[in-house]
Structures are given as structure tokens and as C-alpha cells.
Design a protein around this motif. Sequence first.
Motif, short mmCIF file in Angstrom:
data_model
loop_
_atom_site.label_atom_id
_atom_site.label_comp_id
_atom_site.label_asym_id
_atom_site.label_seq_id
_atom_site.Cartn_x
_atom_site.Cartn_y
_atom_site.Cartn_z
N PHE A 147 31.79 -93.20 19.74
CA PHE A 147 32.08 -94.40 18.95
C PHE A 147 32.71 -95.43 19.90
O PHE A 147 33.38 -95.05 20.86
CB PHE A 147 33.05 -94.05 17.81
CG PHE A 147 33.13 -95.10 16.73
CD1 PHE A 147 32.09 -95.26 15.82
CD2 PHE A 147 34.23 -95.93 16.64
CE1 PHE A 147 32.16 -96.22 14.83
CE2 PHE A 147 34.31 -96.90 15.64
CZ PHE A 147 33.27 -97.04 14.74
N PRO A 148 32.51 -96.74 19.62
CA PRO A 148 33.00 -97.74 20.58
C PRO A 148 34.48 -98.09 20.49
O PRO A 148 35.00 -98.75 21.39
CB PRO A 148 32.14 -98.97 20.25
CG PRO A 148 31.76 -98.80 18.82
CD PRO A 148 31.61 -97.32 18.63
N PHE A 149 35.16 -97.66 19.43
CA PHE A 149 36.55 -98.09 19.27
C PHE A 149 37.42 -96.89 18.88
O PHE A 149 37.75 -96.69 17.71
CB PHE A 149 36.66 -99.17 18.19
CG PHE A 149 35.96 -100.45 18.54
CD1 PHE A 149 36.55 -101.39 19.36
CD2 PHE A 149 34.68 -100.71 18.04
CE1 PHE A 149 35.90 -102.57 19.67
CE2 PHE A 149 34.02 -101.88 18.37
CZ PHE A 149 34.63 -102.82 19.19
N GLY A 150 37.80 -96.10 19.86
CA GLY A 150 38.58 -94.91 19.58
C GLY A 150 39.93 -95.20 18.97
O GLY A 150 40.47 -94.39 18.21
N GLU A 151 40.51 -96.37 19.27
CA GLU A 151 41.83 -96.71 18.76
C GLU A 151 41.77 -97.68 17.58
O GLU A 151 42.77 -98.32 17.25
CB GLU A 151 42.69 -97.29 19.88
CG GLU A 151 43.02 -96.27 20.96
CD GLU A 151 43.65 -94.99 20.40
OE1 GLU A 151 44.61 -95.13 19.62
OE2 GLU A 151 43.18 -93.89 20.72
N ALA A 152 40.62 -97.79 16.94
CA ALA A 152 40.52 -98.55 15.68
C ALA A 152 41.06 -97.68 14.56
O ALA A 152 40.72 -96.51 14.43
CB ALA A 152 39.07 -98.93 15.40
N TRP A 153 41.93 -98.26 13.74
CA TRP A 153 42.61 -97.52 12.68
C TRP A 153 41.94 -97.76 11.33
O TRP A 153 41.56 -98.89 11.01
CB TRP A 153 44.07 -97.96 12.57
CG TRP A 153 44.93 -97.57 13.73
CD1 TRP A 153 44.95 -98.15 14.96
CD2 TRP A 153 45.89 -96.50 13.77
NE1 TRP A 153 45.87 -97.52 15.76
CE2 TRP A 153 46.47 -96.51 15.06
CE3 TRP A 153 46.34 -95.57 12.83
CZ2 TRP A 153 47.45 -95.62 15.44
CZ3 TRP A 153 47.32 -94.67 13.20
CH2 TRP A 153 47.87 -94.69 14.50
N THR A 154 41.83 -96.70 10.55
CA THR A 154 41.33 -96.79 9.18
C THR A 154 42.18 -95.87 8.30
O THR A 154 42.99 -95.08 8.81
CB THR A 154 39.86 -96.36 9.06
OG1 THR A 154 39.75 -94.97 9.43
CG2 THR A 154 38.96 -97.20 9.96
N ALA A 155 41.99 -95.97 7.00
CA ALA A 155 42.64 -95.06 6.05
C ALA A 155 41.53 -94.47 5.19
O ALA A 155 41.36 -94.86 4.03
CB ALA A 155 43.67 -95.79 5.21
N PRO A 156 40.73 -93.56 5.75
CA PRO A 156 39.49 -93.11 5.09
C PRO A 156 39.72 -92.47 3.72
O PRO A 156 40.63 -91.67 3.53
CB PRO A 156 38.88 -92.12 6.09
CG PRO A 156 40.01 -91.72 6.98
CD PRO A 156 40.95 -92.88 7.03
N VAL A 157 38.83 -92.82 2.80
CA VAL A 157 38.92 -92.36 1.41
C VAL A 157 37.94 -91.20 1.20
O VAL A 157 36.75 -91.31 1.54
CB VAL A 157 38.57 -93.49 0.42
CG1 VAL A 157 38.85 -93.04 -1.02
CG2 VAL A 157 39.34 -94.75 0.75
N HIS A 158 38.45 -90.12 0.64
CA HIS A 158 37.58 -88.99 0.27
C HIS A 158 36.72 -89.42 -0.93
O HIS A 158 37.22 -89.99 -1.89
CB HIS A 158 38.44 -87.80 -0.12
CG HIS A 158 37.73 -86.48 -0.12
ND1 HIS A 158 36.58 -86.24 -0.84
CD2 HIS A 158 38.02 -85.30 0.51
CE1 HIS A 158 36.19 -84.99 -0.66
NE2 HIS A 158 37.04 -84.40 0.15
N GLU A 159 35.44 -89.11 -0.88
CA GLU A 159 34.53 -89.51 -1.96
C GLU A 159 34.93 -88.89 -3.30
O GLU A 159 34.65 -89.47 -4.36
CB GLU A 159 33.08 -89.13 -1.63
CG GLU A 159 32.82 -87.66 -1.40
CD GLU A 159 32.96 -87.22 0.05
OE1 GLU A 159 32.49 -86.11 0.37
OE2 GLU A 159 33.54 -87.96 0.86
N ARG A 160 35.60 -87.75 -3.26
CA ARG A 160 36.04 -87.15 -4.52
C ARG A 160 37.09 -88.00 -5.23
O ARG A 160 37.16 -88.03 -6.46
CB ARG A 160 36.58 -85.74 -4.26
CG ARG A 160 35.47 -84.70 -4.11
CD ARG A 160 35.96 -83.39 -3.52
NE ARG A 160 37.21 -82.92 -4.13
CZ ARG A 160 38.02 -82.03 -3.54
NH1 ARG A 160 37.72 -81.55 -2.36
NH2 ARG A 160 39.12 -81.64 -4.16
N ASP A 161 37.90 -88.72 -4.45
CA ASP A 161 38.88 -89.62 -5.06
C ASP A 161 38.20 -90.81 -5.72
O ASP A 161 38.58 -91.24 -6.81
CB ASP A 161 39.89 -90.11 -4.02
CG ASP A 161 40.93 -89.06 -3.67
OD1 ASP A 161 41.04 -88.06 -4.41
OD2 ASP A 161 41.64 -89.23 -2.66
#
Length: 276
Positions: A147-161
Motif C-alpha cells: 500500500f502507498p501510505f503505511g502511516e495513513a490513519w483510519t478507524a475501520p468499521v466492521h461490516e457487522r456493525d
Amino acid sequence: MILVSGATGHVGRPLVDELLAAGRKVRALSRDPHGAGLPAGVEVAATADLPLEGITSAFFVMAAFPGGTAEPIARLKEAGVRRIVALSSYSVLDDDPKNMIAVKHRDLERQIRETGAEWTFLRPAGGLAATALEWAGQIRTEGVARFPFGEAWTAPVHERDIAAVAARALLTDELVGEAPLFSGPESITYADRARIIGEATGQPVRFAELSHDEARQAWRAAGIPPHAVEARLRMFATMVGRPHEISPVDPYLGRPGLSFAQWAADHADAFRKGTK
């Protein structure tokens, strides 16, 4: 009866389970009804047919209608569907006209409002955890996540939620006229995602940072249009070094959101060497 579009997708599939557990009748739409693999008791129909007889509520996913949303939404209105719960995006809050994701989702929300039906727009923030499945093949065969941005931050959402919030909007009146915005419960980087997947599988995963040119080539080879590739690069660049704001799902579900570690454990077999 409740209509679920995109019923074999990341969100639609767990939503079908939520509705069945609540004892509701479900008509599930799939591009390939014969290969949908949905549980017994679910009525499966072709997305292209969009059968609406007896439907009172619908879960609407834009991706299920690549030919456009105007015609299927108009059909929901003509059929008198009382409630429409749509998977939208928190990007609608960005008024930049160059942000085509935002533009398309704002248009989706407008079209649904204009039907006069009860509506709820789900606006997950922080990215979908399921996008990590794009790494599945390379992790299985090479133990590498690129991936091109190892230090890009996210707050990934589980599809079950997401599915659980959608079920509440379909089964109760509590979210009518609301646009729930919620993220995953923690902010992590893309390099963190690779590490966590390795922990879930018991097979360490190495993160390899792509250059922008390498990312362009990979994304274009995957069929992403050039303008969308450039938009992705600009978006991820803004996320580097900036932990993602957390918008808890707790107010909508009465429990904390599921972590990326939980998501990785749920999907570990997709990443393990020797599996398909």
C-alpha cells in the motif's frame, strides 16, 4: 417483507442474518440468484428484476445498481415502499465538487428524500475494514501487504456493525429521519492493519510501502479510472500522520464497535497461506 439489495455483499450478507434472527421475511437481491448461497427461508431474486410486490421497507446500496440509482429509486416510490434505509457515506459532509464520492452520495440521499418515504442514511466513517481483503491474495502467497501510505490513519468499521445499525433502522422507528455517522472504535494505520492480520492468522505479514507511481500502476491495473486513482492518492496523503477521529457506534447499538482485530479474526481464513 424487507428488501435487501447487495445481499451477498459485505454489509448485505450480515444484514440478512440480522433480519432473519428478528423473524422478518426477507427478499434478497443478487446479480446471480442461483449462486447467492443465502440461508434457507430467504427469497432470492435478481437485482435486475427488482421485484417489489409486498415490499414495505428496503435496504439500498448504490453499488448494487451500477447503471445508476434514479430508476430503481423511482420504482421504490411507485411501489409505495414505506421506508428506505440507504448505505451512504460520511463524505457527504465534504462540499468539494471534486470529491465524486461525496457528490454521488449526496445525490443518492436527495433522490431518496424526494420519494417521500421514511428514510435513514447510514454514514460510516473511517473506512470499511473489509477493504483489507484487497490484500488477501498477496498475503496468502507472499506474506506481504502492499500500500502507498503505511502511516495513513483510519478507524475501520466492521461490516457487522453497519449491518446492525441498518437492522435497527429497518426494524424500529428510532432512526427514521436520521443519518447515523459512526466509525470503528480505534484509529490505526495501514501498517497496523497488516500487523493485526498477521496476528490473527499466526503468520506474520510484512508491510511494503508502494511509491505513488507503483500505486498508480496497481490501481489502474485493477480497473480504477485514472481520475479516481488520483483522487485516492490525494485523499490518503491527507491521512498520513493524523489519527482518525472516533465517532462511536455505541449510541446506535448500545455496545462498543467491533475492533479491526475482531474483523481480522473473523476473516483470518481469507489471508492464511494454503487457503483459497
